[in-house]
Design a protein around this motif. Structure first.
Motif, PDB file in Angstrom:
ATOM      1  N   SER A   8       0.811  -1.221   0.000  1.00 23.52           N
ATOM      2  CA  SER A   8       0.000   0.000   0.000  1.00 23.52           C
ATOM      3  C   SER A   8       0.840   1.265   0.000  1.00 23.52           C
ATOM      4  N   PHE A   9       2.138   1.132   0.206  1.00 24.31           N
ATOM      5  CA  PHE A   9       3.016   2.302   0.259  1.00 24.31           C
ATOM      6  C   PHE A   9       3.751   2.461  -1.063  1.00 24.31           C
ATOM      7  N   SER A  10       4.114   3.702  -1.378  1.00 21.00           N
ATOM      8  CA  SER A  10       4.672   4.029  -2.690  1.00 21.00           C
ATOM      9  C   SER A  10       6.195   4.043  -2.677  1.00 21.00           C
ATOM     10  N   THR A  11       6.764   4.010  -3.864  1.00 22.64           N
ATOM     11  CA  THR A  11       8.213   4.103  -4.012  1.00 22.64           C
ATOM     12  C   THR A  11       8.737   5.433  -3.486  1.00 22.64           C
ATOM     13  N   GLY A  12       8.025   6.518  -3.774  1.00 20.29           N
ATOM     14  CA  GLY A  12       8.446   7.825  -3.305  1.00 20.29           C
ATOM     15  C   GLY A  12       8.464   7.899  -1.787  1.00 20.29           C
ATOM     16  N   GLU A  13       7.441   7.350  -1.178  1.00 19.11           N
ATOM     17  CA  GLU A  13       7.357   7.318   0.280  1.00 19.11           C
ATOM     18  C   GLU A  13       8.529   6.545   0.879  1.00 19.11           C
ATOM     19  N   GLU A  36      11.481  11.931  -8.407  1.00 21.33           N
ATOM     20  CA  GLU A  36      10.480  11.815  -9.471  1.00 21.33           C
ATOM     21  C   GLU A  36      10.906  10.792 -10.520  1.00 21.33           C
ATOM     22  N   GLU A  37      12.181  10.779 -10.848  1.00 26.36           N
ATOM     23  CA  GLU A  37      12.694   9.826 -11.835  1.00 26.36           C
ATOM     24  C   GLU A  37      12.559   8.385 -11.336  1.00 26.36           C
ATOM     25  N   ILE A  38      12.895   8.159 -10.073  1.00 27.50           N
ATOM     26  CA  ILE A  38      12.800   6.818  -9.491  1.00 27.50           C
ATOM     27  C   ILE A  38      11.353   6.351  -9.434  1.00 27.50           C
ATOM     28  N   VAL A  39      10.454   7.258  -9.079  1.00 24.74           N
ATOM     29  CA  VAL A  39       9.022   6.937  -9.036  1.00 24.74           C
ATOM     30  C   VAL A  39       8.503   6.613 -10.434  1.00 24.74           C
ATOM     31  N   ASP A  40       8.908   7.383 -11.418  1.00 20.75           N
ATOM     32  CA  ASP A  40       8.468   7.134 -12.801  1.00 20.75           C
ATOM     33  C   ASP A  40       8.907   5.747 -13.274  1.00 20.75           C
TER      34      ASP A  40
END
Length: 286
Positions: A8-13, A36-40
């Motif tokens: 349920s948690f995001s890469t950015g988090e 932002e690049e890593i999340v993309d």
């Protein structure tokens, strides 16, 4: 092979938590700029998983401002290491499987976290939650650092592939003494050719047939006394009823388990119910 709820948690988090205690300001800024690049890239991975196109992802990609070594070290030093800020997410992933059972084999206890795409080849996904799967060490080691080269080689992903309710695991009783059990995959009729081959390759790659046969032999050694007693007291019909009840109970719990397949095969084997049980326990098992 069992499904798991997608984290349920995001890469950015996860990234921001991992780098939160960096004392190196320059490195912290580079990672912050790369968020932002890593999340993309993590979103790109999810898209490829859903389309069976993981094999098309280029190896060795890293953020423009981050080296592959730095990307991997975030996982090793800040995500998986005890008492580091990202460890809370590591523990959440490890707690996803029901009863701590490995989703890859379904029966050994989870004791490691595996990268679906290996971090050595795909450092950009080192801390992407969807690339991190709780597994047993046995399955983790058998996977090594392999990556798919075509759709049929993509491993079953427990966050995205749900085949739990499609009957695909079967067992066969080898009709000779001592008794032995062979496990095999029979693709479900709703699957396409790619899924059929993926499941078959997954089954072979992780040596699940050998694992399940070992479990089956142990199960039989503990059950054969009871079955033989039933045979001696009431014959084949009593044994069949006992096995049928076992199958119904196991199918309610899990359609594709080595135990469900074992008892189904025993129930369907007239040779076992009519011939094998007429021999001594020693002859049946040894």
């Amino acid at each position: 092979m069992r499904t798991l709820p997608k984290p349920s948690f995001s890469t950015g988090e996860v990234l921001l938590k991992c780098i939160s205690n960096y004392s190196d300001t320059e490195l912290l800024n580079r990672f912050t700029n790369s968020k932002e690049e890593i999340v993309d890239w993590s979103n790109f991975l999810e898209e490829k998983i859903n389309n069976n196109e993981v094999y098309t992802i280029e190896e060795g990609v890293t953020p423009r401002e981050i080296t592959d070594t730095e990307m991997v070290k975030v996982y090793k030093d800040k995500f998986s290491k005890q008492k580091q800020p990202g460890r809370t997410y590591y523990d959440k992933l490890m707690n996803l499987p029901i009863n701590d059972m490995c989703p890859i084999c379904g029966y050994r206890t989870v004791d490691s976290l595996d990268h679906y795409l290996p971090k050595e080849k795909y450092p950009i996904f080192s801390i992407s939650p969807i690339n991190l799967i709780p597994t047993c060490m046995g399955c983790n080691k058998k996977k090594f650092s392999d990556a798919p080269t075509r759709p049929e080689e993509e491993y079953i992903h427990p966050y995205f592939d749900n085949i739990e309710n499609d009957l695909w695991l079967y067992a066969e009783i080898i009709e000779e003494l001592p008794i032995s059990v062979l496990y095999k995959v029979k693709p479900h009729n709703s699957w396409d050719d790619v899924m059929s081959e993926r499941v078959t390759k997954h089954f072979k790659r992780f040596k699940l047939g050998q694992l399940y046969s070992s479990y089956a032999s142990e199960e039989l050694s503990g059950k054969i006394f009871s079955l033989k007693q039933s045979f001696e007291q009431g014959g084949t019909s009593v044994v069949k009823r006992e096995l049928q009840k076992e199958v119904e109970s196991l199918r309610f719990s899990h359609v594709n388990s080595w135990k469900t397949a074992l008892y189904t095969a025993l129930y369907e084997s007239d040779w076992f119910c009519e011939v094998a049980l007429d021999y001594s326990i020693e002859k049946i098992l040894m």
